[in-house]
Design an enzyme around this catalytic site. Structure first.
Site, PDB file in Angstrom:
ATOM      1  N   GLU A 125     -81.119  -1.473  48.090  1.00  0.00           N
ATOM      2  CA  GLU A 125     -81.059  -2.129  46.749  1.00  0.00           C
ATOM      3  C   GLU A 125     -79.539  -2.546  46.861  1.00  0.00           C
ATOM      4  O   GLU A 125     -78.600  -2.321  47.658  1.00  0.00           O
ATOM      5  CB  GLU A 125     -81.186  -1.462  45.545  1.00  0.00           C
ATOM      6  CG  GLU A 125     -80.419  -0.213  45.463  1.00  0.00           C
ATOM      7  CD  GLU A 125     -81.236   0.858  44.243  1.00  0.00           C
ATOM      8  OE1 GLU A 125     -81.860   0.314  43.489  1.00  0.00           O
ATOM      9  OE2 GLU A 125     -80.810   1.814  44.365  1.00  0.00           O
TER      10      GLU A 125
ATOM     11  N   LYS B 263     -81.056   7.482  36.704  1.00  0.00           N
ATOM     12  CA  LYS B 263     -79.718   6.662  36.385  1.00  0.00           C
ATOM     13  C   LYS B 263     -78.727   7.411  35.849  1.00  0.00           C
ATOM     14  O   LYS B 263     -78.572   7.136  34.837  1.00  0.00           O
ATOM     15  CB  LYS B 263     -80.343   5.431  35.465  1.00  0.00           C
ATOM     16  CG  LYS B 263     -79.630   4.311  35.134  1.00  0.00           C
ATOM     17  CD  LYS B 263     -79.929   3.172  34.442  1.00  0.00           C
ATOM     18  CE  LYS B 263     -79.261   1.900  34.247  1.00  0.00           C
ATOM     19  NZ  LYS B 263     -79.140   1.146  35.581  1.00  0.00           N
TER      20      LYS B 263
ATOM     21  N   TYR C 136     -77.394   6.833  31.885  1.00  0.00           N
ATOM     22  CA  TYR C 136     -77.037   5.723  30.948  1.00  0.00           C
ATOM     23  C   TYR C 136     -78.076   4.697  31.001  1.00  0.00           C
ATOM     24  O   TYR C 136     -78.842   4.935  31.903  1.00  0.00           O
ATOM     25  CB  TYR C 136     -75.775   5.191  31.402  1.00  0.00           C
ATOM     26  CG  TYR C 136     -75.832   4.276  32.769  1.00  0.00           C
ATOM     27  CD1 TYR C 136     -75.739   2.902  32.526  1.00  0.00           C
ATOM     28  CD2 TYR C 136     -75.589   4.653  33.893  1.00  0.00           C
ATOM     29  CE1 TYR C 136     -75.846   2.136  33.808  1.00  0.00           C
ATOM     30  CE2 TYR C 136     -75.707   4.193  35.096  1.00  0.00           C
ATOM     31  CZ  TYR C 136     -75.998   2.823  35.117  1.00  0.00           C
ATOM     32  OH  TYR C 136     -75.833   2.099  36.331  1.00  0.00           O
TER      33      TYR C 136
ATOM     34  N   LEU D 173     -83.400   2.643  42.324  1.00  0.00           N
ATOM     35  CA  LEU D 173     -83.623   2.944  40.923  1.00  0.00           C
ATOM     36  C   LEU D 173     -85.100   1.959  40.572  1.00  0.00           C
ATOM     37  O   LEU D 173     -85.123   0.821  41.012  1.00  0.00           O
ATOM     38  CB  LEU D 173     -82.447   2.397  40.192  1.00  0.00           C
ATOM     39  CG  LEU D 173     -82.595   2.592  38.656  1.00  0.00           C
ATOM     40  CD1 LEU D 173     -82.281   4.173  38.287  1.00  0.00           C
ATOM     41  CD2 LEU D 173     -81.508   1.569  37.947  1.00  0.00           C
TER      42      LEU D 173
END
Length: 284
Positions: free
Chosen positions: A179, A147, A32, A204
């Site tokens: 993260e 992702k 996505y 990411l």
């Protein structure tokens, strides 16, 4: 009622359907992207499409629409829904087939879904009051750089943060911060340097992260791409996160330890303002 896009059709959201055999539903076999919208225009859109292609390539997922078609779909949804500020969510799965762990990508037609979400981005409460974060173990799979829609653990992390009266969670692996649950993590050292973890399979490659770092370097702000521990973060002058829908979110507390007197710091607020101003100039 929103208009959404499903496999070539624009539909009222209550009429949109995908197969129960879709591999995104059965195996989280999907990817996505989320592109922000300001003033009815898309922010950092080309970079989001580059990352979408990278995610698809890493998973061996094929494209059946061109980049020009994807841009046209985004713009059509923004127009049909009268979206001035918010985001366009895109999800692509490998497609639908009878449930089996193995698959033949060439025989599958990818499922493509897009929809809009209206939300305040510029006047976000995060910029006014800042965010409180907790830390949790990072128990995700080893390819966090792709992702994918495998977001159960980040979702549970956000819920744990809410349970503890915080806004979000920073994930920790081998003693260092990776993260946030849906964002990249930064700290500001006492001598003014911006520190963020270098890119790897563990995080990411954030689009807002990359854009903000480019702006920072252009303005002479020192950037250190290196790992940092939770304790270093708690002793930092400031901390913040970056994401497509928050832009720059000041962090004012980590595990109950206040930073910058519990208020959004000047570095984070300055970077946020710069990002918004530059993004409005480049929106398409």
């Amino acid at each position: 009622m929103r208009t959404v896009y499903v496999n070539g059709d624009y539909l009222p959201e209550n009429e949109a359907k995908v197969s129960v055999f879709d591999r995104g539903f059965l195996f989280a076999d999907g990817i996505y992207e989320v592109a922000s919208v300001l003033g009815g225009k898309l922010i950092d859109y080309p970079a989001h499409m580059v990352r979408l292609h990278r995610s698809a390539n890493e998973l061996g997922m094929r494209f059946t629409v061109s980049d020009d078609e994807l841009l046209a779909i985004h713009r059509e949804l923004v127009s049909r829904n009268g979206l001035e500020e918010g985001a366009v969510y895109l999800q692509m799965t490998r497609g639908a087939t009878d449930r089996d762990f193995t698959f033949d990508t060439e025989k599958l037609t990818p499922t493509l879904v897009l929809f809009t979400q209206a939300r305040a981005l510029i006047d976000s409460p995060v910029a006014t009051r800042g965010m409180k974060v907790i830390t949790i173990p990072d128990l995700r799979w080893g390819r966090c750089d792709i992702k994918t829609v495998q977001l159960l653990y980040p979702s549970l992390g956000k819920m744990e943060a809410k349970k503890q009266g915080a806004d979000d969670a920073w994930m920790v692996r081998d003693g260092v911060v990776t993260e946030g649950t849906s964002n990249n993590a930064f700290i500001v050292t006492r001598d003014g340097a911006i520190v963020t973890r270098p890119l790897s399979n563990s995080i990411l490659p954030g689009i807002t992260r990359a854009t903000l770092m480019a702006y920072s370097e252009k303005n002479g702000i020192r950037i250190e791409e290196r790992e940092f521990t939770v304790e270093e973060a708690k002793q930092a002058a400031e901390a913040f996160i970056t994401s497509a829908t928050v832009f720059v979110g000041p962090v004012v507390a980590i595990d109950g330890v206040e930073l910058s007197d519990g208020k959004p710091g000047p570095v984070a607020l300055g970077l946020r303002q710069t990002y918004i101003e530059e993004s409005l100039k480049r929106a398409i």
